[in-house]
Scaffold this active site. Structure first.
Site, PDB file in Angstrom:
ATOM      1  N   CYS A 123       0.892  -1.156   0.000  1.00  0.00           N
ATOM      2  CA  CYS A 123       0.000   0.000   0.000  1.00  0.00           C
ATOM      3  C   CYS A 123       0.933   1.209   0.000  1.00  0.00           C
ATOM      4  O   CYS A 123       1.493   1.554   1.035  1.00  0.00           O
ATOM      5  CB  CYS A 123      -0.908   0.009   1.225  1.00  0.00           C
ATOM      6  N   CYS A 126      -0.541   4.245   2.253  1.00  0.00           N
ATOM      7  CA  CYS A 126      -0.743   4.165   3.705  1.00  0.00           C
ATOM      8  C   CYS A 126      -0.415   2.758   4.193  1.00  0.00           C
ATOM      9  O   CYS A 126       0.753   2.369   4.172  1.00  0.00           O
ATOM     10  CB  CYS A 126      -2.145   4.602   4.086  1.00  0.00           C
ATOM     11  N   SER A 127      -1.380   1.998   4.636  1.00  0.00           N
ATOM     12  CA  SER A 127      -1.085   0.695   5.237  1.00  0.00           C
ATOM     13  C   SER A 127      -2.203  -0.298   4.980  1.00  0.00           C
ATOM     14  O   SER A 127      -2.422  -1.189   5.792  1.00  0.00           O
ATOM     15  CB  SER A 127      -0.866   0.875   6.738  1.00  0.00           C
ATOM     16  N   CYS A 128      -2.939  -0.145   3.889  1.00  0.00           N
ATOM     17  CA  CYS A 128      -4.049  -1.050   3.594  1.00  0.00           C
ATOM     18  C   CYS A 128      -3.518  -2.467   3.402  1.00  0.00           C
ATOM     19  O   CYS A 128      -2.505  -2.671   2.743  1.00  0.00           O
ATOM     20  CB  CYS A 128      -4.798  -0.587   2.343  1.00  0.00           C
TER      21      CYS A 128
END
Lengths: 218, 115
Positions: A123, A126-128
């Site tokens: 991702c 971000c941090s998906c």
């Protein structure tokens, strides 16, 4: 794979939490500003009747119960059941739900590793992460180094993970979004013809489902 | 915008795909109770419709690059959750300030203060 701590059955072993991470020192260090904010926000929401301590505890339990073992069960099912594999590649959210894993409102897409293609997920924004099947993402998944480089020099990043992909195999990197998450369906290792589903699931590491690792071999 | 730097490519700091960066350090850790509570608050409050994941991200991205380097993941998350909840009108900054002040008087550790 020197970084891969998941070389034991069921993703836990000494010093590791059920989610497969080492435990972190917790409640006896000096109170920080941000911890103070968490306590305050939580208590205000409870006082106003917007949530309850029970609801928060239940949510934590649900998240704690999610681990790479869930994803591994899905992968192993796909390895032994061609019809399930077709459904998984067609709609991974529905196929996971079939096995009792709730994906929520997210669209989950399974991408299959073959002799021609190796998939990995990132991702960049971000941090998906497919947290409903794998639990919370590891720290490195959220770092600048991984987010920046996975899409530019995946082969080099994979080498840092101890994974060498032959030159003729194409590497396809999938950039996740908040609403669309990916999970890698690794290739079934050779020499596993006689193994059952549960035994196969134990070969499936977390990183093999991110694409930064390969399944264990028997 | 006559003084836009020549190498400015229009990206914001969080859009880091393809940018140069160092080696991936394979760090792993489990989450502390307070971090799990932040995660739970995010999931619960967004599932109740008070904000969206996009709202969370907007607050995180607006904190800027400095915050990304300086604060931990869930430190940034509680700040973003808090901001979204205040914007949703669930409580005021004054209420938050008063509550944080009171929490701090309970003790010197998270365990004491969250009891």
């Amino acid at each position: 794979m020197p970084h891969d701590h998941h070389d034991h059955d069921h993703f836990h072993h000494d010093g590791m939490s059920p989610s497969g991470h080492p435990y972190r020192a917790d409640n006896d260090t000096p109170l920080t500003y941000w911890q103070t904010m968490e306590i305050a926000v939580r208590e205000i929401l409870i006082e106003k009747g917007i949530t309850t301590p029970e609801e928060i505890a239940r949510q934590i339990d649900e998240m704690d119960a999610r681990s790479p073992a869930n994803g591994a069960a899905v992968v192993a099912r796909a390895w032994v059941d061609p019809a399930f594999k077709t459904r998984l590649l067609d709609d991974a959210s529905a196929a996971s739900a079939e096995m009792g894993f709730d994906i929520g409102g997210l669209r989950l897409i399974a991408v299959e590793n073959t002799d021609e293609v190796h998939n990995m997920i990132v991702c960049t924004l971000c941090s998906c992460y497919p947290r409903n099947l794998l639990g919370l993402p590891p720290d490195w998944y959220k770092t600048r180094a991984y987010r920046s480089r996975a899409v530019k020099e995946p082969r080099k990043v994979l080498e840092e993970f101890g994974v060498t992909i032959p030159d003729q195999v194409k590497i396809r990197v999938h950039d996740s979004t908040a609403d669309m998450r990916y999970i890698v369906l690794p290739a079934r290792p050779a020499g596993t013809g006689s193994m059952g589903e549960a035994e196969l699931a134990r070969l499936v590491t977390r990183d093999s489902m991110i694409g930064t690792g390969l399944p264990k071999t028997p | 915008m006559s003084d836009t730097p020549k190498d400015f490519d229009g990206r914001r700091w969080h859009d880091m795909g393809g940018q140069p960066a160092g080696p991936v350090k394979p760090a792993e850790h489990d989450f502390a109770l307070w971090e799990k509570r932040v995660d739970a608050l995010q999931v619960l409050m967004s599932s109740k419709g008070y904000f969206t994941v996009d709202g969370l991200r907007r607050a995180l991205e607006d904190m800027g690059e400095d915050a990304y380097e300086k604060y931990s993941y869930y430190e940034r998350w509680i700040a973003a959750v808090n901001q979204n909840l205040i914007e949703a009108g669930l409580y005021t900054l004054e209420e938050l300030g008063a509550k944080m002040g009171e929490v701090k008087t309970r003790g010197g550790t998270y365990g004491d203060a969250s009891a």
